[in-house]
Design a protein around this motif. Structure first.
Motif, PDB file in Angstrom:
ATOM      1  N   GLN A 239       0.761  -1.144   0.037  1.00  0.00           N
ATOM      2  CA  GLN A 239       0.102   0.043   0.030  1.00  0.00           C
ATOM      3  C   GLN A 239       0.914   1.273   0.008  1.00  0.00           C
ATOM      4  O   GLN A 239       2.167   1.074   0.090  1.00  0.00           O
ATOM      5  N   ASP A 250      -2.884   0.846   6.873  1.00  0.00           N
ATOM      6  CA  ASP A 250      -3.876   0.142   7.197  1.00  0.00           C
ATOM      7  C   ASP A 250      -3.613  -1.143   6.904  1.00  0.00           C
ATOM      8  O   ASP A 250      -3.681  -1.696   5.681  1.00  0.00           O
ATOM      9  N   THR A 251      -3.955  -1.769   7.843  1.00  0.00           N
ATOM     10  CA  THR A 251      -3.576  -3.592   7.598  1.00  0.00           C
ATOM     11  C   THR A 251      -4.888  -4.128   7.172  1.00  0.00           C
ATOM     12  O   THR A 251      -4.684  -5.534   6.632  1.00  0.00           O
ATOM     13  N   SER A 252      -6.060  -3.372   7.054  1.00  0.00           N
ATOM     14  CA  SER A 252      -7.046  -3.879   6.636  1.00  0.00           C
ATOM     15  C   SER A 252      -7.169  -4.096   5.038  1.00  0.00           C
ATOM     16  O   SER A 252      -8.097  -4.583   4.417  1.00  0.00           O
ATOM     17  N   LEU A 253      -6.389  -3.037   4.309  1.00  0.00           N
ATOM     18  CA  LEU A 253      -6.282  -3.227   3.104  1.00  0.00           C
ATOM     19  C   LEU A 253      -5.936  -4.405   2.282  1.00  0.00           C
ATOM     20  O   LEU A 253      -5.068  -4.875   2.635  1.00  0.00           O
ATOM     21  N   GLU A 254      -6.499  -4.673   1.220  1.00  0.00           N
ATOM     22  CA  GLU A 254      -6.059  -6.026   0.431  1.00  0.00           C
ATOM     23  C   GLU A 254      -4.792  -5.419   0.056  1.00  0.00           C
ATOM     24  O   GLU A 254      -4.651  -4.335  -0.916  1.00  0.00           O
ATOM     25  N   GLN A 395     -10.226   7.804  11.486  1.00  0.00           N
ATOM     26  CA  GLN A 395     -11.084   7.600  10.473  1.00  0.00           C
ATOM     27  C   GLN A 395     -10.696   8.508   8.998  1.00  0.00           C
ATOM     28  O   GLN A 395     -10.797   8.022   7.887  1.00  0.00           O
ATOM     29  N   THR A 398      -7.844   6.585   7.460  1.00  0.00           N
ATOM     30  CA  THR A 398      -8.105   5.501   6.839  1.00  0.00           C
ATOM     31  C   THR A 398      -9.059   5.696   5.469  1.00  0.00           C
ATOM     32  O   THR A 398      -8.592   5.118   4.476  1.00  0.00           O
ATOM     33  N   ALA A 402      -7.470   4.651   1.713  1.00  0.00           N
ATOM     34  CA  ALA A 402      -8.294   3.718   0.960  1.00  0.00           C
ATOM     35  C   ALA A 402      -8.447   4.350  -0.401  1.00  0.00           C
ATOM     36  O   ALA A 402      -8.540   3.633  -1.360  1.00  0.00           O
TER      37      ALA A 402
END
Length: 447
Positions: A239, A250-254, A395, A398, A402
């Motif tokens: 990322q 952001d560890t939630s990103l693919e 937020q 994030t 994203a």
């Protein structure tokens, strides 16, 4: 200036305070400080500097309406709430010079306030300094310093190996092996918050299409580049921001992935078909782009050639143009840049929102996006700049990250390790991940 933890601490400004709406900031200027020409540091001189160089510094992205002085304070007024002004003023390009320098632009000398003063700037490849005995902070014990501008990384490595310099930075990754047996120098590798990326002109068809930029991203083998060219597979970018900036990572990103089949599928969905020579065609136009890069960072041209080959595999023909760093900045300014391999730091302004403002906000900047206009993203940046609540800031980070991850206004390729050499003849050196402070006044000769 930033500490190692990113906290902003005062140097020439002893303290600062905003008003309740974050539309006015007051900076109290340190007393008793002298410029190298003997003149005193005053709030008037600081305000004059910030005003004169506003458009050439990080302040150009700030909503400043007025810069003035009142007694020993500099007063900055803004047309909207702006919480990050202290971080913006900590950028290296907001340095302060004497009043004489502001009026005499033809002189060879620069009078600042630091621990070393310029003694000779007549050679554009060299800067000579001497210790400033009147420095208000920690005085230097090493009396003379020379900065050498050596654009060729192999030459920098050779100078370090021969003991001709005490420090050499941004060396080829091969230096870790080439200098391993050298008696007089130590080679170190330091992860820094910098990125190598493919800059794209989002105002140029078909690079103005999100699906095309996504296809280009899928075509690039980041792991292969990081392993074979950079020399560290862990620098392959998943990322935009590296894990060394945890608030922005952001560890939630693919994670970005290498998938040429997916790239081909996306390009087909955009209406491209392959011609007889394998190059994509749409409406009679071949998919051809010029990609520029510069050699002061030696790995960039090699990465460019690798990406050229990877994009050809999916039907995009790339021609290469190499020069110094101005091939990027000039091309961005005059609009002729189509694509470029660039490197940039996220922390010249110690808060990474500064890099986002500089590189992605309102059509982008030299080392970021180009002609990517996204009103939603711009609104997020402005909201972040007037927000102080930690949860709301998280937020906003994030959401901004994203959006860049999805739309690829710039295609991130690898994160960064700096390979550097330090002579064993000096002690007390600490690498600055913000790439602004060599700490020369803290250095001593080794015993």
């Amino acid at each position: 200036m930033p500490t190692t933890d990113g906290e902003i601490v005062g140097l020439l400004a002893e303290s600062w305070i905003p008003n309740d709406t974050l539309t006015e900031w007051r900076f109290k200027i340190r007393s008793g400080v002298l410029f190298h020409d003997g003149s005193p540091l005053t709030a008037e001189t600081v305000a004059a500097n910030l005003t004169k160089f506003q458009e050439q510094s990080s302040l150009r992205t700030a909503p400043v309406t007025n810069i003035a002085f009142e007694g020993d304070e500099v007063v900055v007024k803004l047309d909207r709430p702006y919480s990050i002004l202290p971080a913006v003023l900590a950028d290296w390009n907001t340095g302060i010079v004497s009043a004489a320098n502001l009026t005499d632009e033809t002189g060879d000398s620069v009078a600042g306030t630091g621990p070393f003063s310029v003694t000779d700037a007549s050679d554009p490849t060299m800067l000579k300094l001497s210790a400033n005995d009147d420095y208000w902070g920690k005085k230097a014990t090493i009396g003379k310093v020379e900065y050498l501008f050596v654009p060729d990384a192999q030459a920098r490595q050779a100078m370090a190996q021969a003991g001709e310099v005490e420090f050499a930075f941004s060396l080829p990754v091969t230096a870790t092996k080439m200098l391993a047996s050298a008696d007089s120098v130590q080679v170190q590798i330091q992860a820094i918050p910098r990125v190598r990326a493919l800059k794209l002109n989002g105002g140029l068809a078909p690079l103005d299409e999100v699906v095309v930029r996504q296809a280009i991203s899928y075509a690039i083998d980041r792991k292969g580049i990081a392993s074979s060219i950079v020399g560290n597979p862990d620098t392959a970018a998943s990322q935009l921001f590296p894990a060394s900036l945890p608030a922005w990572h952001d560890t939630s990103l693919e994670p970005f992935s290498h998938d040429p089949a997916k790239a081909a599928e996306l390009l087909a969905s955009a209406g491209f078909t392959k011609g007889d020579d394998g190059i994509l065609i749409r409406d009679g136009d071949r998919f051809e782009i010029e990609m520029r890069t510069y050699d002061s960072r030696p790995e960039l041209p090699v990465i460019g050639v690798a990406i050229q080959s990877m994009l050809k595999e999916v039907g995009i023909e790339v021609t290469m143009k190499q020069g110094d760093w101005t091939v990027i900045s000039d091309g961005h300014t005059d609009g002729t840049l189509e694509a470029g391999i660039v490197s940039d730091s996220f922390v010249y302004v110690p808060d990474p929102i500064g890099a986002l403002s500089e590189n992605f906000y309102k059509s982008g900047g030299f080392w970021g996006s180009m002609n990517w206009n996204n009103d939603e993203f711009d609104a997020l940046v402005e909201t972040y700049q007037r927000t102080v609540d930690p949860e709301k800031l998280a937020q906003l980070r994030t959401d901004m990250v994203a959006m860049i991850h999805e739309e690829h206004p710039m295609v991130t390729v690898t994160w960064y390790d700096d390979v550097y050499a330090v002579s064993k003849n000096v002690s007390n050196f600490t690498f600055d991940v913000y790439e602004r402070d060599f700490g020369l006044n803290r250095l001593t000769w080794a015993e």
